[in-house]
Write a protein that holds these residues in place. Sequence first.
Motif, PDB file in Angstrom:
ATOM      1  N   GLU A 109       0.780  -1.222  -0.075  1.00 40.31           N
ATOM      2  CA  GLU A 109       0.080   0.023   0.073  1.00 40.31           C
ATOM      3  C   GLU A 109       0.884   1.275   0.075  1.00 40.31           C
ATOM      4  N   ILE A 147       2.449  -0.683  -7.521  1.00 42.10           N
ATOM      5  CA  ILE A 147       1.046  -1.078  -8.222  1.00 42.10           C
ATOM      6  C   ILE A 147       0.427  -1.649  -6.904  1.00 42.10           C
ATOM      7  N   GLY A 182      -4.407  -4.845  -4.704  1.00 38.62           N
ATOM      8  CA  GLY A 182      -5.912  -4.702  -5.264  1.00 38.62           C
ATOM      9  C   GLY A 182      -5.882  -3.818  -6.557  1.00 38.62           C
ATOM     10  N   PHE A 183      -5.246  -3.227  -6.836  1.00 36.06           N
ATOM     11  CA  PHE A 183      -5.148  -2.530  -8.367  1.00 36.06           C
ATOM     12  C   PHE A 183      -4.524  -3.307  -9.303  1.00 36.06           C
ATOM     13  N   LEU A 184      -3.616  -4.275  -9.092  1.00 38.72           N
ATOM     14  CA  LEU A 184      -2.968  -5.018 -10.015  1.00 38.72           C
ATOM     15  C   LEU A 184      -4.063  -5.582 -11.390  1.00 38.72           C
ATOM     16  N   HIS A 207      -6.474  -4.092 -12.746  1.00 45.49           N
ATOM     17  CA  HIS A 207      -6.791  -3.111 -13.414  1.00 45.49           C
ATOM     18  C   HIS A 207      -5.774  -2.318 -14.300  1.00 45.49           C
ATOM     19  N   ARG A 208      -4.462  -2.609 -13.787  1.00 49.42           N
ATOM     20  CA  ARG A 208      -3.444  -1.943 -14.132  1.00 49.42           C
ATOM     21  C   ARG A 208      -2.233  -2.860 -14.851  1.00 49.42           C
ATOM     22  N   GLU A 211      -0.050  -1.925 -17.828  1.00 48.61           N
ATOM     23  CA  GLU A 211       1.050  -1.083 -17.596  1.00 48.61           C
ATOM     24  C   GLU A 211       2.146  -1.857 -17.796  1.00 48.61           C
TER      25      GLU A 211
END
Length: 105
Positions: A31, A46, A49-51, A53-54, A57
């Motif tokens: 975090e 990253i 929890g965002f992995l 969605h990202r 990249e």
Amino acid sequence: MSEQDVKEMTPQELMEKLAAGEKLQVVDVREVEEWNSGHIKEAQLIPLGFLPHRVDELDKDVPIVLVCRSGARSHNATAYLTHLGFDATNMVGGMLAWPGEKEVE
């Protein structure tokens, strides 16, 4: 490939690869607060929890090393990215075991 079948490397191995100038993507899945308290200079943040969605990249042609605090979250991230076809490796022991310098925000 089972959940346990993830590639691993030690913090020392990662440090040597970075020092040798190997082309790697170092992804820190902690975090923001954890990142701000100290991270590997070459890493990008990253949060786990965002992995999903990202993931776009990340470059599928460049090996990825995943890092977290102790190695558990990065293990999960490594299994996830490996499943998606990335060359992903977990840095065992996480930042708790990182012997190198840390950048602080």
